[in-house]
Scaffold this active site. Structure first.
Site, PDB file in Angstrom:
ATOM      1  N   ARG A 115     -36.425  64.710  25.012  1.00 35.30           N
ATOM      2  CA  ARG A 115     -35.994  64.936  26.390  1.00 35.30           C
ATOM      3  C   ARG A 115     -36.223  66.380  26.812  1.00 35.30           C
ATOM      4  O   ARG A 115     -36.706  66.659  27.915  1.00 35.30           O
ATOM      5  CB  ARG A 115     -34.523  64.534  26.534  1.00 35.30           C
ATOM      6  CG  ARG A 115     -34.274  63.070  26.229  1.00 35.30           C
ATOM      7  CD  ARG A 115     -32.806  62.754  25.961  1.00 35.30           C
ATOM      8  NE  ARG A 115     -31.977  62.917  27.159  1.00 35.30           N
ATOM      9  CZ  ARG A 115     -30.674  62.668  27.185  1.00 35.30           C
ATOM     10  NH1 ARG A 115     -30.047  62.277  26.077  1.00 35.30           N
ATOM     11  NH2 ARG A 115     -29.982  62.818  28.301  1.00 35.30           N
ATOM     12  N   LEU A 152     -29.204  58.140  17.456  1.00 39.38           N
ATOM     13  CA  LEU A 152     -29.890  58.053  18.740  1.00 39.38           C
ATOM     14  C   LEU A 152     -28.891  58.454  19.822  1.00 39.38           C
ATOM     15  O   LEU A 152     -27.697  58.126  19.731  1.00 39.38           O
ATOM     16  CB  LEU A 152     -30.387  56.621  19.016  1.00 39.38           C
ATOM     17  CG  LEU A 152     -31.500  56.075  18.121  1.00 39.38           C
ATOM     18  CD1 LEU A 152     -31.806  54.626  18.478  1.00 39.38           C
ATOM     19  CD2 LEU A 152     -32.766  56.923  18.235  1.00 39.38           C
ATOM     20  N   ASP A 153     -29.366  59.165  20.843  1.00 37.14           N
ATOM     21  CA  ASP A 153     -28.500  59.494  21.968  1.00 37.14           C
ATOM     22  C   ASP A 153     -27.904  58.214  22.551  1.00 37.14           C
ATOM     23  O   ASP A 153     -28.523  57.142  22.482  1.00 37.14           O
ATOM     24  CB  ASP A 153     -29.297  60.214  23.060  1.00 37.14           C
ATOM     25  CG  ASP A 153     -29.824  61.566  22.616  1.00 37.14           C
ATOM     26  OD1 ASP A 153     -29.268  62.121  21.646  1.00 37.14           O
ATOM     27  OD2 ASP A 153     -30.784  62.045  23.230  1.00 37.14           O
ATOM     28  N   MET A 154     -26.742  58.339  23.150  1.00 35.51           N
ATOM     29  CA  MET A 154     -26.079  57.157  23.708  1.00 35.51           C
ATOM     30  C   MET A 154     -26.978  56.432  24.707  1.00 35.51           C
ATOM     31  O   MET A 154     -27.027  55.195  24.742  1.00 35.51           O
ATOM     32  CB  MET A 154     -24.771  57.567  24.397  1.00 35.51           C
ATOM     33  CG  MET A 154     -23.975  56.389  24.944  1.00 35.51           C
ATOM     34  SD  MET A 154     -22.371  56.856  25.629  1.00 35.51           S
ATOM     35  CE  MET A 154     -22.903  57.629  27.167  1.00 35.51           C
ATOM     36  N   THR A 198     -30.200  56.254  24.741  1.00 37.05           N
ATOM     37  CA  THR A 198     -31.462  55.805  24.147  1.00 37.05           C
ATOM     38  C   THR A 198     -31.262  54.497  23.398  1.00 37.05           C
ATOM     39  O   THR A 198     -30.266  54.299  22.708  1.00 37.05           O
ATOM     40  CB  THR A 198     -31.999  56.875  23.175  1.00 37.05           C
ATOM     41  OG1 THR A 198     -32.131  58.111  23.872  1.00 37.05           O
ATOM     42  CG2 THR A 198     -33.357  56.477  22.626  1.00 37.05           C
TER      43      THR A 198
END
Length: 288
Positions: A230, A129-131, A133
């Site tokens: 995104r 997961l993106d930082m 998120t």
């Protein structure tokens, strides 16, 4: 390492050789060691490699340390781990926003390090997961199950549902976005829709409600490109609120949360379905 797996009733008919090679995805070199060392047993008996395995059998696999050498990483803080599901093979946790899934440097502490401290052994990243998120994320507890979980991800049978608060009023109840995604030519942090050189990406979007001039949507992924949700939403004019790269509307956090994760456990064949809650995401919704 020793693992004993009870073969479930729904397990497809196959031989021990087929199970190790095609189902459990054990590398050829390690299969050779298992065979020569007689480290595979069914119901506590050493078996022929072509023996069938059936429902209710106890399949026992013994791995030596050199088969799967453990990669040492620094441990983080176990108290930071919010567990959603756990068994001897895997763990699903609720990642907070603002924390990396794994570090970029060997000494960097991230969620992987905290989970490893909680489990008391080195864990392995299955997906990221993106930082910015938050939400549900799976880690393998051992290198034996890691390629099996990776295959489930590649076969698109780990279902991931995200909640996103995006700018604008999403016009349709459901929409599937299929734009290809590639790297930004001038900003290495960003991704863009690139019809010519981009990688295939597929996102299903469902409008849940309209909140003023924003929309709460649910997104399901069939691919896992970097920044996929995104980029897809921002490209169509519905950038996620608080996105530092793709939105002009600030917020206390990126309003993207991995809300639900569902998959079939590869050893028990039971359906694992978890939901993750984020107080900061809920607070962000309440402010709209």
């Amino acid at each position: 390492m020793k693992y004993t797996i009870t073969i479930p009733a729904q397990f497809p008919a196959m031989t021990v050789k087929e199970a190790l090679e095609d189902y459990f995805l054990i590398p050829r070199k390690i299969r050779h060691f298992l065979r020569t060392k007689k480290h595979v047993r069914v119901n506590e008996q050493v078996i022929n490699w072509q023996s069938p395995i059936t429902a209710g059998d106890q399949l026992e696999l013994i791995f030596d340390e050199e088969d799967y050498p453990e990669k040492a990483i620094p441990w983080g803080k176990s108290e930071l781990v919010d567990v959603l599901y756990e068994d001897e093979h895997l763990i699903v946790v609720n990642k907070p926003e603002g924390m990396k899934t794994h570090g970029n440097e060997p000494t960097e502490i991230a969620l992987l390090n905290h989970v490893s401290a909680y489990v008391q052994q080195t864990c392995y990243v299955v997906h990221r997961l993106d930082m910015e998120t938050s939400g549900a994320i799976v880690f393998a507890k051992n290198p034996f199950i890691l390629p099996i979980l990776n295959r489930l991800l590649e076969d698109k049978v780990i279902f991931r549902e995200y909640l996103a608060l995006c700018q604008g009023r999403f016009p349709e109840h459901t929409q599937t976005i299929t734009d290809k995604i590639g790297r930004h030519r001038h900003d290495r942090r960003k991704r863009v829709v690139d019809p010519q050189k981009g990688q295939p990406a597929l996102t299903h979007v469902t409008r849940l409600k309209t909140l003023g001039k924003t929309s709460l949507v649910a997104c399901q992924l069939e691919t896992g490109r970097t920044h996929q949700i995104r980029v897809h939403l921002s490209h169509h004019g519905y950038a996620i609120i608080g996105d530092p790269l793709y939105s002009t509307i600030p917020a206390s956090r990126l309003m993207l949360h991995a809300h639900k994760l569902t998959f079939t456990h590869p050893f028990t064949l039971e359906i694992i379905s978890v939901k993750a809650v984020s107080s900061s995401f809920e607070q962000g919704l309440g402010n709209r």
